[in-house]
Design a protein around this motif. Structure first.
Motif, PDB file in Angstrom:
ATOM      1  N   THR A  94       4.947  12.114  -0.067  1.00  0.00           N
ATOM      2  CA  THR A  94       3.858  12.570  -1.053  1.00  0.00           C
ATOM      3  C   THR A  94       3.350  11.587  -1.593  1.00  0.00           C
ATOM      4  OG1 THR A  94       5.348  14.580  -1.681  1.00  0.00           O
ATOM      5  CG2 THR A  94       3.261  14.037  -3.069  1.00  0.00           C
ATOM      6  N   THR A  95       2.081  11.518  -1.129  1.00  0.00           N
ATOM      7  CA  THR A  95       0.868  10.270  -1.698  1.00  0.00           C
ATOM      8  C   THR A  95       0.328  10.996  -2.981  1.00  0.00           C
ATOM      9  OG1 THR A  95      -0.926  11.412  -0.602  1.00  0.00           O
ATOM     10  CG2 THR A  95       0.474   9.487   0.702  1.00  0.00           C
ATOM     11  N   ILE A  96      -0.196   9.846  -3.661  1.00  0.00           N
ATOM     12  CA  ILE A  96      -0.834  10.339  -4.736  1.00  0.00           C
ATOM     13  C   ILE A  96      -2.044  11.477  -4.618  1.00  0.00           C
ATOM     14  CG2 ILE A  96      -2.728   9.670  -6.711  1.00  0.00           C
ATOM     15  CD1 ILE A  96      -1.556   6.966  -6.475  1.00  0.00           C
ATOM     16  N   ALA A  97      -2.562  11.175  -3.503  1.00  0.00           N
ATOM     17  CA  ALA A  97      -3.624  12.135  -2.825  1.00  0.00           C
ATOM     18  C   ALA A  97      -3.250  13.450  -2.441  1.00  0.00           C
ATOM     19  CB  ALA A  97      -4.259  11.669  -1.729  1.00  0.00           C
ATOM     20  N   ASP A  98      -1.872  13.718  -1.955  1.00  0.00           N
ATOM     21  CA  ASP A  98      -1.258  14.805  -1.713  1.00  0.00           C
ATOM     22  C   ASP A  98      -0.905  15.543  -3.012  1.00  0.00           C
ATOM     23  OD1 ASP A  98      -0.589  14.859   1.169  1.00  0.00           O
ATOM     24  OD2 ASP A  98       0.841  13.394   0.903  1.00  0.00           O
ATOM     25  N   ARG A 119       0.876  -1.099   0.180  1.00  0.00           N
ATOM     26  CA  ARG A 119       0.123   0.028   0.012  1.00  0.00           C
ATOM     27  C   ARG A 119       0.772   1.285   0.140  1.00  0.00           C
ATOM     28  NH1 ARG A 119      -4.769  -2.358   0.953  1.00  0.00           N
ATOM     29  NH2 ARG A 119      -4.516  -4.439   1.233  1.00  0.00           N
ATOM     30  N   ALA A 120       2.030   1.287   0.703  1.00  0.00           N
ATOM     31  CA  ALA A 120       2.797   2.412   0.811  1.00  0.00           C
ATOM     32  C   ALA A 120       3.478   2.512  -0.722  1.00  0.00           C
ATOM     33  CB  ALA A 120       4.023   2.163   1.759  1.00  0.00           C
ATOM     34  N   ALA A 121       3.707   1.553  -1.150  1.00  0.00           N
ATOM     35  CA  ALA A 121       4.362   1.679  -2.556  1.00  0.00           C
ATOM     36  C   ALA A 121       3.251   2.247  -3.615  1.00  0.00           C
ATOM     37  CB  ALA A 121       4.838   0.332  -3.151  1.00  0.00           C
ATOM     38  N   LEU A 122       2.175   1.691  -3.673  1.00  0.00           N
ATOM     39  CA  LEU A 122       1.047   2.422  -4.403  1.00  0.00           C
ATOM     40  C   LEU A 122       0.819   3.525  -4.327  1.00  0.00           C
ATOM     41  CD1 LEU A 122      -2.431   0.826  -5.420  1.00  0.00           C
ATOM     42  CD2 LEU A 122      -2.265   2.946  -4.674  1.00  0.00           C
ATOM     43  N   LEU A 123       0.636   4.245  -3.020  1.00  0.00           N
ATOM     44  CA  LEU A 123       0.444   5.602  -2.556  1.00  0.00           C
ATOM     45  C   LEU A 123       1.632   6.724  -3.144  1.00  0.00           C
ATOM     46  CD1 LEU A 123      -1.627   5.334   0.185  1.00  0.00           C
ATOM     47  CD2 LEU A 123      -2.731   6.066  -2.011  1.00  0.00           C
ATOM     48  N   THR A 124       2.786   6.258  -2.990  1.00  0.00           N
ATOM     49  CA  THR A 124       3.845   7.086  -3.154  1.00  0.00           C
ATOM     50  C   THR A 124       4.890   7.021  -4.247  1.00  0.00           C
ATOM     51  OG1 THR A 124       5.600   5.517  -2.071  1.00  0.00           O
ATOM     52  CG2 THR A 124       4.151   7.302  -0.531  1.00  0.00           C
ATOM     53  N   GLY A 125       4.751   5.951  -5.235  1.00  0.00           N
ATOM     54  CA  GLY A 125       5.499   5.375  -6.185  1.00  0.00           C
ATOM     55  C   GLY A 125       6.916   4.921  -5.933  1.00  0.00           C
ATOM     56  N   ALA A 126       7.082   4.439  -4.747  1.00  0.00           N
ATOM     57  CA  ALA A 126       8.819   4.191  -4.447  1.00  0.00           C
ATOM     58  C   ALA A 126       8.574   2.722  -3.727  1.00  0.00           C
ATOM     59  CB  ALA A 126       9.080   5.112  -3.142  1.00  0.00           C
ATOM     60  N   TYR A 127       9.455   2.050  -3.989  1.00  0.00           N
ATOM     61  CA  TYR A 127       9.666   0.800  -3.239  1.00  0.00           C
ATOM     62  C   TYR A 127       9.510   1.015  -1.840  1.00  0.00           C
ATOM     63  CZ  TYR A 127      11.225  -1.676  -7.324  1.00  0.00           C
ATOM     64  OH  TYR A 127      11.385  -2.259  -8.701  1.00  0.00           O
TER      65      TYR A 127
END
Length: 451
Positions: free
Chosen positions: A100-104, A69-77
């Protein structure tokens, strides 16, 4: 079944695109009709694939819940950003608000944002969705087999069930599978009636879409199931030939249909990208309560294909070519940079690992942006494998050095490491160099050091 009445007023053709990501929990690679399920009926997902694109070689960035979930929202491993392991209730730590999340990112473009469903990136107030770029949150803060954080904020009108009281909620006693329902940052039901969760998530999603039909929105719908324990509403329970597990998937499929129907009724389907995928492979040790990754090897917790290769379908009427199938490698870490491209949003200042895959998504002939640099398979904090093109090198203490040609051997049955020493050497070097860079530049590790 169920439906909600919605009024019709289209967004303008120049509007920013709406983004919907539907993320299931522990759903296996095979557990959709269009991916080969022999018993589970998923007409809405099958049609979504027919109307859009199916990815056969799509990966979650982890084979367990929180990191994926962390990876999906931030684009990072997830190892880069301090979420390499599963987070538990009432334990310090979570996804840092410095990421920075997708929402941010989309808030900077004036998007309405909602997280509905399972969060699992920290249950303390500072880590909840409402502090991570989401205007609205409705769901459970971790896996549905967990308990409750007795320190959580409680709504004055909380609904107690199963004889629970405020006193029992505040106790530290672990009550397995009795989890709280949050709205915003407060518990509004304890324990939540899990038999109605999938239905309620869909209702909340439809309501959010309807309420924000005249402005751009981002909806992250993270279903709590088919993670065990399994529950289905009365309309679906006992209906699937695959038993309760099938009931759960078929109810989720119904929910996908309701969302797609709502977009069409509101005349905003041509301005909305919808993505469906899973957080990791199936929990195979659960028997008929778990899913299937066939023809892949392994499942949840493992870095074999069955643990991290997941079903992925995307639809965007008029933008994604209908009936497209791609065999190129892509991952959930690619969502953020792709959405940034589509919305003209700025990428995070901090380094991420994902790539813009819009050319792949739109059905254009294109090679994976991971083809040269590789895709990496971590198990918690340990790098165990890399894929580059058709080759996958996996190195573990238990199985040793394994090399597979995934084009010829998708089930990872034939270890050909001894036959291709140069390929092993090349991929091993890639692993060593990538992991050295990540370890040097990883961030937000403070809560891990306190364990």
């Amino acid at each position: 079944m169920f439906s909600w009445n919605v009024s019709v007023k289209a967004q303008s053709k120049t509007s920013q695109p709406n983004i919907i990501i539907i993320f299931t929990d522990d759903q296996g690679y095979q557990d959709i009709g269009v991916f080969g399920s022999p018993l589970i009926k998923t007409p809405n997902l099958d049609k979504m694939a027919a109307d859009g694109i199916k990815f056969t070689d799509f990966y979650s960035a982890s084979s367990i819940c929180s990191p994926s979930r962390a990876a999906l929202l931030t684009g990072a491993y997830p190892q880069r950003i301090g979420v390499p392991e599963v987070l538990w209730p009432n334990i310090a730590g979570g996804l840092s608000s410095e990421e920075t999340t997708i929402a941010d990112m989309l808030k900077t473009k004036n998007y309405a944002t909602a997280c509905i469903g399972k969060w699992h990136l920290g249950d303390e107030a500072q880590y909840l969705p409402t502090n991570q770029g989401f205007d609205f949150y409705y769901g459970i803060p971790f896996s549905n087999d967990m308990s409750v954080n007795p320190k959580s904020k409680v709504n004055k009108k909380i609904v107690f069930r199963e004889g629970m009281t405020i006193d029992s909620l505040r106790q530290k006693k672990w009550r397995k599978s009795r989890v709280p329902l949050f709205q915003q940052d407060e518990i509004v039901e304890y324990p939540v009636d899990q038999s109605t969760l999938s239905k309620r998530y869909t209702q909340q999603a439809v309501n959010f879409i309807s309420d924000h039909k005249e402005e751009p929105f981002f909806l992250y719908l993270a279903h709590s199931m088919p993670h065990v324990p399994l529950f289905a509403s009365e309309n679906f329970k006992g209906k699937s030939a695959r038993g309760l597990y099938g009931d759960v998937i078929e109810e989720i499929d119904w929910g996908v249909g309701e969302i797609l129907k709502t977009l069409e009724n509101l005349n905003i389907d041509k301005n909305t990208l919808v993505i469906f995928t899973s957080d990791n492979g199936p929990w195979t040790s659960k028997g008929d309560k778990g899913g299937s990754a066939l023809p892949l090897r392994g499942g949840k917790f493992l870095t074999y294909e069955g643990g991290m290769r997941v079903p992925m379908i995307a639809k965007w009427s008029g933008k994604i070519k209908e009936g497209t199938v791609t065999h190129e490698v892509a991952s959930t870490i690619d969502f953020l940079p792709t959405i940034a491209h589509l919305t003209d949003a700025n990428l995070p200042e901090k380094e991420i690992d994902g790539k813009n895959i819009w050319k792949l998504l739109s059905g254009k002939k294109s090679k994976s942006p991971h083809k040269k640099e590789g895709f990496y398979y971590y198990k918690e904090s340990t790098l165990e494998a890399v894929r580059q093109g058709d080759w996958k090198l996996r190195i573990t203490k238990k199985e040793g050095v394994e090399l597979f040609n995934l084009e010829e051997d998708v089930s990872e049955k034939n270890n050909v490491a001894s036959q291709h020493p140069k390929t092993v050497k090349k991929l091993r070097k890639m692993m060593e160099e990538f992991d050295a860079e990540l370890q040097k530049n990883k961030r937000n590790q403070e809560h891990l050091l306190k364990k």
